[in-house]
Design an enzyme around this catalytic site. Structure first.
Site, PDB file in Angstrom:
ATOM      1  N   ASP A   9      -4.178 -11.073 -88.146  1.00 51.74           N
ATOM      2  CA  ASP A   9      -4.771  -9.820 -87.694  1.00 51.74           C
ATOM      3  C   ASP A   9      -3.611  -8.989 -87.146  1.00 51.74           C
ATOM      4  O   ASP A   9      -2.554  -9.535 -86.797  1.00 51.74           O
ATOM      5  CB  ASP A   9      -5.812 -10.108 -86.607  1.00 51.74           C
ATOM      6  CG  ASP A   9      -6.455  -8.841 -86.068  1.00 51.74           C
ATOM      7  OD1 ASP A   9      -6.665  -7.903 -86.859  1.00 51.74           O
ATOM      8  OD2 ASP A   9      -6.726  -8.781 -84.855  1.00 51.74           O
ATOM      9  N   ASP A  11      -3.819  -5.810 -84.758  1.00 52.95           N
ATOM     10  CA  ASP A  11      -3.952  -5.311 -83.396  1.00 52.95           C
ATOM     11  C   ASP A  11      -4.286  -6.458 -82.443  1.00 52.95           C
ATOM     12  O   ASP A  11      -5.284  -7.151 -82.612  1.00 52.95           O
ATOM     13  CB  ASP A  11      -5.059  -4.253 -83.343  1.00 52.95           C
ATOM     14  CG  ASP A  11      -4.932  -3.332 -82.154  1.00 52.95           C
ATOM     15  OD1 ASP A  11      -3.993  -3.523 -81.360  1.00 52.95           O
ATOM     16  OD2 ASP A  11      -5.776  -2.427 -82.003  1.00 52.95           O
TER      17      ASP A  11
END
Length: 210
Positions: A9, A11
């Site tokens: 991922d 963020d």
């Protein structure tokens, strides 16, 4: 490393743009007179832009059309992109870069699996333009986490099966998505406490010991 592919991922894992999301949503919400604070903002982690907007509009007395919602979402993204241009390679920690370099040296292919449509802009700002072997983001999916689509596409782009890949997440929705897609997962922060997470990480560097 027991996995051929690592899907990160963006963020909250590779870098942190929470403050920029919050500032942009806050300005958008203030502009239409809807209350918004950090507690509400916490509900938006790992959630798509339109789904995030629906959460914010729960406090609105007005019913918005789909067209109006799209205009509000576009306004938020315009504000957010301006803030993102403040990011620099200093926003990428030495630990994160060294760990990813170590994983790659061990033979792993690296991919991004993020619902953000600004993934490539952010990677460019922090000096990772062209670094990853594959990118699956908000520009190539129709369903956001906890649907596993973004991770399944990442595995496809790496020419691997889910069982060959490890997903690295910081949000509960991401761990749910990984589990739904047949992926093992490594969790940071909130994700480390999720009952479906495969590995609980204390630091990003712990990935080198899996």
């Amino acid at each position: 490393m027991k996995y051929r592919g690592i899907i990160f991922d963006l963020d909250g894992v590779i870098c942190f743009t929470d403050k920029y999301h919050y500032q942009a949503w806050k300005e958008m919400a203030d502009g239409i007179g809807v209350y918004f604070d950090e507690q509400i903002n916490n509900r938006l982690r790992g959630v798509s832009r339109m789904a995030s907007l629906d959460i914010i509009l729960e406090r609105s007395e007005k019913q918005y059309t789909q067209e109006e919602k799209e205009e509000l979402a576009a306004r938020k993204n315009e504000l957010y992109q301006k803030l993102l241009h403040q990011m620099t390679p200093d926003d990428l920690s030495n630990e994160v870069k060294a760990t990813m370099d170590g994983l790659r040296a061990g033979g792993a292919k690296l991919s991004i699996g993020s619902s953000s449509k600004n993934t490539k802009l952010i990677l460019g700002q922090i000096g990772l333009d062209g670094y990853f072997d594959a990118i699956s983001d908000g520009t190539n999916i129709t369903r956001s986490k906890p649907d596993p689509e973004v991770f399944l596409k990442a595995a496809e782009y790496l020419h691997m099966q889910p069982s060959e890949c490890l997903v690295v997440e910081d949000a509960a929705a991401g761990v749910e998505a990984a589990a739904a897609g047949g992926f093992d997962s490594a969790g940071l922060g909130e994700a480390a406490a999720h009952p479906k997470v495969t590995y609980k990480l204390e630091t990003f560097g712990d990935l080198l010991h899996i």
